[in-house]
Motif scaffolding. Sequence first.
Motif, mmCIF file in Angstrom:
data_model
loop_
_atom_site.group_PDB
_atom_site.id
_atom_site.type_symbol
_atom_site.label_atom_id
_atom_site.label_comp_id
_atom_site.label_asym_id
_atom_site.label_seq_id
_atom_site.Cartn_x
_atom_site.Cartn_y
_atom_site.Cartn_z
ATOM 1 N N LYS A 139 39.877 -79.758 17.043
ATOM 2 C CA LYS A 139 40.279 -78.352 17.127
ATOM 3 C C LYS A 139 40.341 -77.759 15.723
ATOM 4 C CE LYS A 139 42.181 -75.125 19.883
ATOM 5 N NZ LYS A 139 41.770 -74.770 21.203
ATOM 6 N N TYR A 140 39.257 -77.112 15.329
ATOM 7 C CA TYR A 140 39.163 -76.457 14.028
ATOM 8 C C TYR A 140 38.798 -74.999 14.256
ATOM 9 C CZ TYR A 140 39.423 -80.737 11.319
ATOM 10 O OH TYR A 140 39.854 -81.889 10.724
ATOM 11 N N ARG A 141 39.472 -74.113 13.548
ATOM 12 C CA ARG A 141 39.175 -72.686 13.606
ATOM 13 C C ARG A 141 38.959 -72.198 12.186
ATOM 14 N NH1 ARG A 141 38.021 -74.164 17.855
ATOM 15 N NH2 ARG A 141 38.905 -73.537 19.847
ATOM 16 N N LEU A 142 37.892 -71.413 11.997
ATOM 17 C CA LEU A 142 37.455 -71.025 10.664
ATOM 18 C C LEU A 142 37.346 -69.512 10.537
ATOM 19 C CD1 LEU A 142 34.526 -73.597 10.488
ATOM 20 C CD2 LEU A 142 36.880 -73.931 9.696
ATOM 21 N N THR A 164 34.058 -71.799 14.891
ATOM 22 C CA THR A 164 34.572 -73.067 15.394
ATOM 23 C C THR A 164 33.794 -74.182 14.724
ATOM 24 O OG1 THR A 164 33.016 -73.093 17.246
ATOM 25 C CG2 THR A 164 35.167 -72.070 17.633
ATOM 26 N N LEU A 165 34.407 -75.350 14.625
ATOM 27 C CA LEU A 165 33.748 -76.518 14.062
ATOM 28 C C LEU A 165 33.791 -77.630 15.093
ATOM 29 C CD1 LEU A 165 34.103 -77.929 10.519
ATOM 30 C CD2 LEU A 165 34.342 -79.453 12.454
ATOM 31 N N LEU A 185 28.834 -79.067 13.542
ATOM 32 C CA LEU A 185 28.302 -77.794 14.013
ATOM 33 C C LEU A 185 29.354 -76.723 13.801
ATOM 34 C CD1 LEU A 185 26.385 -75.898 15.588
ATOM 35 C CD2 LEU A 185 27.478 -76.766 17.699
ATOM 36 N N ILE A 186 28.971 -75.677 13.087
ATOM 37 C CA ILE A 186 29.841 -74.518 12.913
ATOM 38 C C ILE A 186 29.190 -73.364 13.654
ATOM 39 C CG2 ILE A 186 30.814 -72.886 11.265
ATOM 40 C CD1 ILE A 186 30.741 -75.228 9.223
ATOM 41 N N GLN A 187 29.888 -72.813 14.636
ATOM 42 C CA GLN A 187 29.394 -71.658 15.363
ATOM 43 C C GLN A 187 30.167 -70.438 14.893
ATOM 44 O OE1 GLN A 187 29.421 -73.425 19.508
ATOM 45 N NE2 GLN A 187 27.285 -72.733 19.317
ATOM 46 N N VAL A 188 29.420 -69.410 14.455
ATOM 47 C CA VAL A 188 30.007 -68.227 13.836
ATOM 48 C C VAL A 188 29.868 -67.040 14.776
ATOM 49 C CG1 VAL A 188 29.898 -66.669 11.852
ATOM 50 C CG2 VAL A 188 29.468 -69.120 11.533
#
Length: 192
Positions: A139-142, A164-165, A185-188
């Motif tokens: 659970k990562y939030r960027l 998200t990562l 994977l980072i989804q922007v």
Amino acid sequence: MGLAAPATLLGPATRLTATEPLGREPHVPPLPPGGAPKTYDVPGLEWVMDIVPICSDPEFMGDKADQVSADGDRYDVWPLIGGFFRGRGIKGTIIPGGGDFPVIRPDGVVVVDALYRLKNDDGVQIIIHNKGYGYTEDKYRLVPTFNVPGKKYGWLRESIFVGTLSYPVPAAYGVKEKAGENGRLIQVYRLV
């Protein structure tokens, strides 16, 4: 945006001695009596791009027992050695040389702090500063910000983004990691 590998950063190999990672999402108080007020301008999200950075194994910054800094525990750096991105009107590669500089704050929250460059297929370079929080291993939030010259990609510096990562990179992306490499994977998404 942040690029500390969740499973590795929070695993025993890099466990910091002064602070334990939070390991949970933060507790948010319940809504007040009567519930939330009416929302007059509902924000939305639109997908912008997927970024697949590849890091090498972490580089340790020194003695594990002596890594307490002003903002928490800093033990390792994750060098970026490549990767790719694709999205709305943009695609290209990640320029080797950036990195993720994670810290575990005294309250246990893992702070992702990554700075690197994207090179679009037309040659334009985009600087991305990806900051955010990791609460658990998955659970990562960027909150990425972009710095880019010119008008063509000006929308990247004029918008607000969240991301998200995910780790590891889903098989659908075709990433073949070699020994000593790890991707994520980072989804922007753009806030609209």
